[in-house]
Scaffold this active site. Structure first.
Site, PDB file in Angstrom:
ATOM      1  N   HIS A   1      14.462   4.425 -15.562  1.00  0.00           N
ATOM      2  CA  HIS A   1      14.691   3.973 -14.180  1.00  0.00           C
ATOM      3  C   HIS A   1      13.637   4.538 -13.223  1.00  0.00           C
ATOM      4  O   HIS A   1      13.915   4.719 -12.039  1.00  0.00           O
ATOM      5  CB  HIS A   1      16.083   4.388 -13.674  1.00  0.00           C
ATOM      6  CG  HIS A   1      17.190   4.104 -14.641  1.00  0.00           C
ATOM      7  ND1 HIS A   1      17.867   2.911 -14.665  1.00  0.00           N
ATOM      8  CD2 HIS A   1      17.719   4.857 -15.652  1.00  0.00           C
ATOM      9  CE1 HIS A   1      18.786   2.941 -15.629  1.00  0.00           C
ATOM     10  NE2 HIS A   1      18.689   4.114 -16.251  1.00  0.00           N
TER      11      HIS A   1
ATOM     12  N   SER B   1     -12.681   0.347   0.191  1.00  0.00           N
ATOM     13  CA  SER B   1     -12.184  -0.509   1.268  1.00  0.00           C
ATOM     14  C   SER B   1     -13.305  -0.725   2.281  1.00  0.00           C
ATOM     15  O   SER B   1     -14.115   0.169   2.515  1.00  0.00           O
ATOM     16  CB  SER B   1     -10.987   0.164   1.935  1.00  0.00           C
ATOM     17  OG  SER B   1     -10.825  -0.318   3.257  1.00  0.00           O
TER      18      SER B   1
ATOM     19  N   LYS C   1     -10.668   5.305   0.915  1.00  0.00           N
ATOM     20  CA  LYS C   1      -9.952   4.608  -0.142  1.00  0.00           C
ATOM     21  C   LYS C   1     -10.723   4.483  -1.440  1.00  0.00           C
ATOM     22  O   LYS C   1     -11.925   4.289  -1.468  1.00  0.00           O
ATOM     23  CB  LYS C   1      -9.597   3.188   0.330  1.00  0.00           C
ATOM     24  CG  LYS C   1      -8.593   3.187   1.459  1.00  0.00           C
ATOM     25  CD  LYS C   1      -7.178   3.299   0.945  1.00  0.00           C
ATOM     26  CE  LYS C   1      -6.698   1.894   0.642  1.00  0.00           C
ATOM     27  NZ  LYS C   1      -5.316   1.839   0.291  1.00  0.00           N
TER      28      LYS C   1
ATOM     29  N   GLU D   1      -4.907  -3.715 -11.038  1.00  0.00           N
ATOM     30  CA  GLU D   1      -4.136  -4.717 -10.285  1.00  0.00           C
ATOM     31  C   GLU D   1      -4.507  -6.138 -10.700  1.00  0.00           C
ATOM     32  O   GLU D   1      -3.646  -7.008 -10.837  1.00  0.00           O
ATOM     33  CB  GLU D   1      -4.378  -4.533  -8.781  1.00  0.00           C
ATOM     34  CG  GLU D   1      -3.729  -3.271  -8.238  1.00  0.00           C
ATOM     35  CD  GLU D   1      -4.142  -2.947  -6.812  1.00  0.00           C
ATOM     36  OE1 GLU D   1      -3.554  -2.036  -6.222  1.00  0.00           O
ATOM     37  OE2 GLU D   1      -5.066  -3.598  -6.283  1.00  0.00           O
TER      38      GLU D   1
END
Ligand code: ARG
Length: 463
Positions: free
Chosen positions: A156, A277, A283, A290
């Site tokens: 979980h 970024s 960043k 992704e």
């Protein structure tokens, strides 16, 4: 417009219809397999006396030259042809004349395209298998390196019990191993040659289909000509297998994205596999993970697409089936590309061992072992579970771990505790005592790794 038909037509095809119908923009991908199939067909026709030896020889030479010229770039596959079959045949006729017009004897584009797609797919399956094998090797190396890198195991997404990084990675080893097995199963089932099935009902020429199948590396010919030209099961199976590979990659990516967050800091993705970024200078984003996760959707889409295309088709060939190509090509290219990129990202990633270990020490991952300690001292498990539950609550209030409590504090909650409790619930003990087959303890993991190495050596020998 260069078409292989037209005799029974009195009008030119409408240009829009021609464009809509043509497939050369994508089936040019298997020009080599189309030529390979034609060579085998011509060789068989010659052996059977259906073609003269002289015509057979001209055809072989002509096809070899077309292949050579396409590969060295002197012959361009242009869109003035309807499909790759027309391109090859028209060029053959232009080069060798009448003999070229005899190549299509006893053959239809229906069995021809069924063959081309199978030949192409078979090669792709081998390439995808190579990518999977490379990933398995990376995983095995990392597993050997991280037998004692402790980390929390989750259920979980909540800390559950301590494991090692080797154990966690080993779970993915199993998944990608099954993916390889799935591909091998598909290849076994699909490896029958459809050529010689004609348009749908075979042919009256005395073809030797066993011989053609053998020439092209198949286990034999397909046994029903109607099914041969309309079977796309193997593509559906392959798309399901590719979807599963993508699902595995996507789960792994999701974990890497979580591990790479500022909150977890379990890993640092290499600069070469990260992006920045345009506005936020600090960043460093896990875009590759992704994107791989994101591309899973289009491979699933291909599977549903082809299943839907096939669901209402009467026997035998229907033009709908032309739709199998673009989506299967895209799915194969996507899976291959994602496997290669993921492998690169994984083999360069930095694991922060200390952070992982500290995380495993917090979050009561040794609570089960504390209960087991009581059980080993005669307390029934259900009671032990309750006692440790209260202990955890006490620790949460004190903001400490079970190991941080003094023996007298422990004994206040349950007098069964003795000095050896600290050793019994240390992170190292919790992991190293787990020695059942498939468990994270070092000795168990070493045995698992030994077996995986055997598996890899054996399957690589076969490949
Ligand atoms: N381009 C077609 C396909 O991909 C080849 C077979 C054409 N056959 C036909 N009868 N029109 O399915």
């Amino acid at each position: 417009m260069a078409q292989l038909w037209g005799g029974r037509f009195t009008k030119e095809t409408d240009q829009l219809v021609y464009n809509f119908n043509a497939s050369i923009s994508f089936d040019k991908k298997f020009y080599r397999q189309d030529i390979q199939g034609s060579m085998a067909h011509a060789k068989m026709l010659t052996k059977q006396g259906i073609l003269s030896a002289e015509d057979g020889a001209k055809i072989q030479k002509g096809l070899e030259e077309i292949l050579r010229d396409v590969e060295n770039g002197t012959l361009q596959i242009t869109e003035e042809y309807e499909d790759i079959h027309s391109f090859v045949e028209a060029n053959l006729i232009a080069r060798i004349g009448d003999a070229g017009k005899r190549l299509h004897t006893g053959r239809s584009r229906n069995d021809q395209v069924a063959l081309d797609m199978k030949l192409y797919t078979r090669e792709e399956i081998h390439e995808i298998d190579r990518e999977l094998t490379g990933l398995l090797e990376t995983l095995l190396n990392l597993m050997e390196e991280h037998l004692e890198t402790y980390m929390p195991g989750f259920t979980h997404l909540q800390k559950a019990q301590p494991i090692t990084l080797a154990h966690h990675l080993g779970a993915y080893f199993e998944m990608f191993k099954r993916d390889r097995q799935r591909l091998a199963d598909i290849e076994k089932r699909m490896n029958l040659c459809p050529l010689g099935s004609g348009a749908l009902a075979g042919t009256t020429y005395p073809l030797d289909r066993d011989y053609t199948a053998e020439l092209l590396g198949f286990d034999g010919p397909t046994l029903n000509s109607m099914d041969s030209v309309s079977d796309r099961d193997y593509l559906i199976e392959l798309l399901a297998a590719l979807s599963t590979i993508m699902m595995h990659l996507s789960r792994f990516c999701e974990e890497i994205i979580i591990w790479n967050t500022n909150e977890y800091r379990f890993v640092e993705i290499d600069d070469a596999y990260s992006t920045g970024s345009s506005i936020m200078p600090q960043k460093k984003n896990p875009d590759i993970a992704e994107l791989v996760r994101g591309k899973t959707g289009r491979v699933y889409g291909a599977l549903i697409s082809l299943l839907t295309t096939m669901k209402g088709l009467p026997l035998a060939y229907n033009k709908d089936m032309q739709e199998d190509k673009e989506l299967t090509f895209d799915a194969m290219d996507t899976a291959k590309g994602c496997l290669a990129l993921f492998n690169g990202m994984l083999s360069t990633i930095k694991f922060r061992k200390k952070v992982m270990e500290t995380s495993a020490k917090n979050g009561f991952t040794n609570a089960t072992d504390a209960a087991d300690y009581l059980v080993n001292h005669g307390v029934p498990f259900r009671d032990a579970h309750g006692i440790i539950g209260r202990l955890v609550l006490y620790c949460i209030e004190k903001n400490c771990a079970i190991d941080d409590l003094s023996l007298s504090e422990l004994r206040e909650i349950c007098p069964v505790f003795q000095e050896d409790i600290y050793e019994a619930i240390s992170l190292k003990t919790c992991v190293e005592k787990r020695l059942t087959i498939g468990a994270p303890g070092k000795a168990a993991m070493e045995e698992a790794i030994r077996r995986e190495k055997e598996y890899l050596a054996e399957t690589k020998k076969r490949a």
